[in-house]
Motif scaffolding. Structure first.
Motif, PDB file in Angstrom:
ATOM      1  N   ARG A 149      -2.438 -53.483-108.333  1.00  0.00           N
ATOM      2  CA  ARG A 149      -2.103 -54.664-109.780  1.00  0.00           C
ATOM      3  C   ARG A 149      -4.197 -55.237-109.623  1.00  0.00           C
ATOM      4  NH1 ARG A 149       3.511 -57.944-109.893  1.00  0.00           N
ATOM      5  NH2 ARG A 149       4.860 -56.658-109.098  1.00  0.00           N
ATOM      6  N   ALA A 150      -4.019 -55.930-109.003  1.00  0.00           N
ATOM      7  CA  ALA A 150      -5.680 -56.433-108.111  1.00  0.00           C
ATOM      8  C   ALA A 150      -6.626 -54.475-109.187  1.00  0.00           C
ATOM      9  CB  ALA A 150      -6.299 -56.264-107.627  1.00  0.00           C
ATOM     10  N   VAL A 151      -6.205 -53.536-109.312  1.00  0.00           N
ATOM     11  CA  VAL A 151      -7.435 -52.441-110.032  1.00  0.00           C
ATOM     12  C   VAL A 151      -7.075 -52.815-111.436  1.00  0.00           C
ATOM     13  CG1 VAL A 151      -7.630 -49.938-109.968  1.00  0.00           C
ATOM     14  CG2 VAL A 151      -7.327 -51.049-107.776  1.00  0.00           C
ATOM     15  N   PHE A 159     -13.792 -55.900-115.974  1.00  0.00           N
ATOM     16  CA  PHE A 159     -14.610 -56.921-115.634  1.00  0.00           C
ATOM     17  C   PHE A 159     -14.513 -55.754-113.930  1.00  0.00           C
ATOM     18  CE2 PHE A 159     -11.970 -61.355-115.534  1.00  0.00           C
ATOM     19  CZ  PHE A 159     -13.301 -61.340-117.270  1.00  0.00           C
ATOM     20  N   PRO A 160     -15.784 -55.993-113.512  1.00  0.00           N
ATOM     21  CA  PRO A 160     -15.710 -55.624-112.172  1.00  0.00           C
ATOM     22  C   PRO A 160     -14.779 -55.457-111.296  1.00  0.00           C
ATOM     23  CG  PRO A 160     -17.878 -56.280-112.986  1.00  0.00           C
ATOM     24  CD  PRO A 160     -16.489 -56.791-113.541  1.00  0.00           C
ATOM     25  N   LEU A 161     -14.593 -54.703-110.473  1.00  0.00           N
ATOM     26  CA  LEU A 161     -13.220 -54.848-108.979  1.00  0.00           C
ATOM     27  C   LEU A 161     -14.258 -55.024-107.754  1.00  0.00           C
ATOM     28  CD1 LEU A 161     -10.404 -55.077-107.832  1.00  0.00           C
ATOM     29  CD2 LEU A 161     -10.583 -52.392-107.753  1.00  0.00           C
ATOM     30  N   LEU A 162     -13.524 -56.252-106.724  1.00  0.00           N
ATOM     31  CA  LEU A 162     -14.426 -56.358-105.420  1.00  0.00           C
ATOM     32  C   LEU A 162     -13.110 -56.980-104.544  1.00  0.00           C
ATOM     33  CD1 LEU A 162     -17.234 -57.612-107.452  1.00  0.00           C
ATOM     34  CD2 LEU A 162     -16.942 -58.920-105.251  1.00  0.00           C
ATOM     35  N   ILE A 163     -12.994 -55.342-103.297  1.00  0.00           N
ATOM     36  CA  ILE A 163     -11.817 -55.237-102.294  1.00  0.00           C
ATOM     37  C   ILE A 163     -13.414 -55.800-101.411  1.00  0.00           C
ATOM     38  CG2 ILE A 163     -10.369 -55.095-100.806  1.00  0.00           C
ATOM     39  CD1 ILE A 163      -9.306 -52.927-103.778  1.00  0.00           C
ATOM     40  N   LYS A 184      -1.224 -44.997-103.144  1.00  0.00           N
ATOM     41  CA  LYS A 184      -1.172 -45.188-104.189  1.00  0.00           C
ATOM     42  C   LYS A 184      -2.110 -45.718-104.682  1.00  0.00           C
ATOM     43  CE  LYS A 184       1.925 -49.454-105.907  1.00  0.00           C
ATOM     44  NZ  LYS A 184       3.403 -49.882-105.614  1.00  0.00           N
ATOM     45  N   THR A 185      -3.047 -46.542-104.243  1.00  0.00           N
ATOM     46  CA  THR A 185      -3.616 -47.039-104.119  1.00  0.00           C
ATOM     47  C   THR A 185      -5.207 -46.925-104.946  1.00  0.00           C
ATOM     48  OG1 THR A 185      -5.088 -47.722-102.108  1.00  0.00           O
ATOM     49  CG2 THR A 185      -3.694 -49.784-103.037  1.00  0.00           C
ATOM     50  N   SER A 186      -5.420 -45.259-104.024  1.00  0.00           N
ATOM     51  CA  SER A 186      -6.506 -44.043-104.326  1.00  0.00           C
ATOM     52  C   SER A 186      -6.313 -43.789-105.943  1.00  0.00           C
ATOM     53  CB  SER A 186      -6.404 -43.367-103.047  1.00  0.00           C
ATOM     54  OG  SER A 186      -6.960 -43.427-102.192  1.00  0.00           O
ATOM     55  N   LEU A 189      -7.187 -46.395-108.396  1.00  0.00           N
ATOM     56  CA  LEU A 189      -8.870 -46.536-108.171  1.00  0.00           C
ATOM     57  C   LEU A 189      -9.610 -45.619-108.932  1.00  0.00           C
ATOM     58  CD1 LEU A 189      -9.852 -47.808-104.632  1.00  0.00           C
ATOM     59  CD2 LEU A 189     -10.026 -48.805-107.242  1.00  0.00           C
ATOM     60  N   GLU A 190      -8.693 -44.626-108.717  1.00  0.00           N
ATOM     61  CA  GLU A 190      -9.770 -43.278-109.673  1.00  0.00           C
ATOM     62  C   GLU A 190      -8.535 -42.957-111.362  1.00  0.00           C
ATOM     63  OE1 GLU A 190     -10.077 -39.542-111.244  1.00  0.00           O
ATOM     64  OE2 GLU A 190     -10.662 -40.734-109.648  1.00  0.00           O
ATOM     65  N   ARG A 191      -7.972 -44.178-112.165  1.00  0.00           N
ATOM     66  CA  ARG A 191      -7.817 -45.091-112.744  1.00  0.00           C
ATOM     67  C   ARG A 191      -8.598 -45.802-113.324  1.00  0.00           C
ATOM     68  NH1 ARG A 191      -2.339 -44.952-111.660  1.00  0.00           N
ATOM     69  NH2 ARG A 191      -1.723 -47.365-111.681  1.00  0.00           N
ATOM     70  N   LEU A 192      -9.330 -46.386-112.582  1.00  0.00           N
ATOM     71  CA  LEU A 192     -10.095 -47.355-112.711  1.00  0.00           C
ATOM     72  C   LEU A 192     -12.039 -46.746-112.763  1.00  0.00           C
ATOM     73  CD1 LEU A 192     -11.648 -50.054-113.091  1.00  0.00           C
ATOM     74  CD2 LEU A 192     -11.700 -50.320-110.049  1.00  0.00           C
ATOM     75  N   ASN A 193     -11.668 -46.115-112.591  1.00  0.00           N
ATOM     76  CA  ASN A 193     -12.796 -44.707-112.364  1.00  0.00           C
ATOM     77  C   ASN A 193     -13.005 -43.861-113.372  1.00  0.00           C
ATOM     78  OD1 ASN A 193     -15.438 -43.119-111.202  1.00  0.00           O
ATOM     79  ND2 ASN A 193     -13.957 -41.811-111.815  1.00  0.00           N
ATOM     80  N   ARG A 194     -11.403 -43.807-114.454  1.00  0.00           N
ATOM     81  CA  ARG A 194     -12.159 -43.024-115.865  1.00  0.00           C
ATOM     82  C   ARG A 194     -11.906 -43.609-116.735  1.00  0.00           C
ATOM     83  NH1 ARG A 194      -7.261 -38.362-115.223  1.00  0.00           N
ATOM     84  NH2 ARG A 194      -8.309 -37.284-113.029  1.00  0.00           N
TER      85      ARG A 194
END
Length: 296
Positions: A149-151, A159-163, A184-186, A189-194
């Protein structure tokens, strides 16, 4: 008479005393902290003022999620999400619910990660911080869901994401459901990258197991705190498997940096300054408060 003038008074001999049980009880618990690295004893309050970094040797003591957020995020800007999202006991693991309740009481958290939005020196971010005090920061279904959900919040807000990772790995009491959180988390993050988003991963002590093998190692920037333990399998297991003795600094942040698995080892007292520089580089036209992006 003259002899009396120049005769030095004998000093009373002082003997070391052993504090009585009553005196020991009068010393507030947690008043002092001993550094596990240099053995220096210091006031806990003074240690916390220095962001839990030993002033003598630079050892980085453990921080809670709330302490780390307070140290990084501008005052009054942090807004937490999904605070009440709590995991269950899907496998009916004996004693698991009691352990969760115990950690909730001890830490004041409902799970091993806290996430929300805020600003770092006026730059907006989505930040998620794991807390090793809660089930050793292990990643169960609830932790994986909150990180995902953070992603998604980062994709939505741009916004940029920091973990900030601090974990012993997957949560054994949830079995395969815990391991599924790696994928799931990976994928999130690929969706965030795209979507052109920026992900900054910061690994703290320890970052191990399924967490190190998934989202923690997928940052556009991969940072770590000094001497943080980072790795997948344990040292003894690896040595028994390959039948070789490993270097003394194996699986430390410095070892990973030397072998190209990290971009930088960042002392905690320099972290906010570095993050500000990175956020400034990726902000649109360098304007504070603007959405960030990663070009091409």
């Amino acid at each position: 008479m003259l002899k009396d003038i120049f005769t030095k008074k004998k000093k009373k001999r002082r003997y070391a005393t052993i504090p009585s049980e009553r005196a020991k009880q009068e010393v507030p618990e947690g008043l002092m902290t001993k550094c596990p690295s240099c053995r220096t004893i210091m006031y806990t309050k003074d240690l916390k003022k220095n962001l839990a970094v030993c002033r003598t040797c630079g050892h980085h003591h453990r921080m809670t999620a709330k302490e780390r957020i307070a140290a990084l995020v501008d005052a009054g800007t942090f807004k937490e999400y999904d605070q009440d999202l709590i995991g269950k006991n899907p496998l009916d693991f004996p004693g698991y619910e009691e352990k969760l309740a115990s950690d909730q009481k001890k830490t004041g958290l409902n799970e091993a990660v806290v996430y929300g939005t805020g600003k770092i020196n006026d730059y907006p971010v989505v930040i998620a911080v794991m807390d090793a005090n809660f089930r050793m920061g292990s990643m169960g279904a609830a932790v994986g869901e909150k990180l995902t959900r953070a992603v998604e919040k980062a994709i939505e807000t741009k916004f940029p994401l920091l973990i900030f990772s601090a974990s012993g790995g997957a949560r054994m009491q949830e079995g395969i459901l815990s391991l599924m959180q790696m994928a799931k988390t990976s994928v999130a993050l690929e969706r965030l990258n795209r979507a052109g988003g920026l992900f900054i991963s910061v690994m703290t002590h320890p970052t191990t197991g399924g967490v190190s093998a998934s989202f923690a190692s997928l940052g556009d920037y991969n940072f770590a705190e000094p001497k943080a333990l980072i790795g997948f399998a344990g040292r003894r297991i690896i040595e028994q498997t390959i039948r070789q003795e490993l270097p003394d600094d194996f699986q430390t942040a410095e070892f990973l940096l030397e072998h190209g698995q990290l971009d930088r080892v960042v002392p905690r007292l320099e972290m906010k300054s570095l993050l500000t520089d990175v956020l400034a580089i990726h902000s649109v036209a360098g304007r504070r408060g603007s959405p960030s992006h990663v070009s091409g």
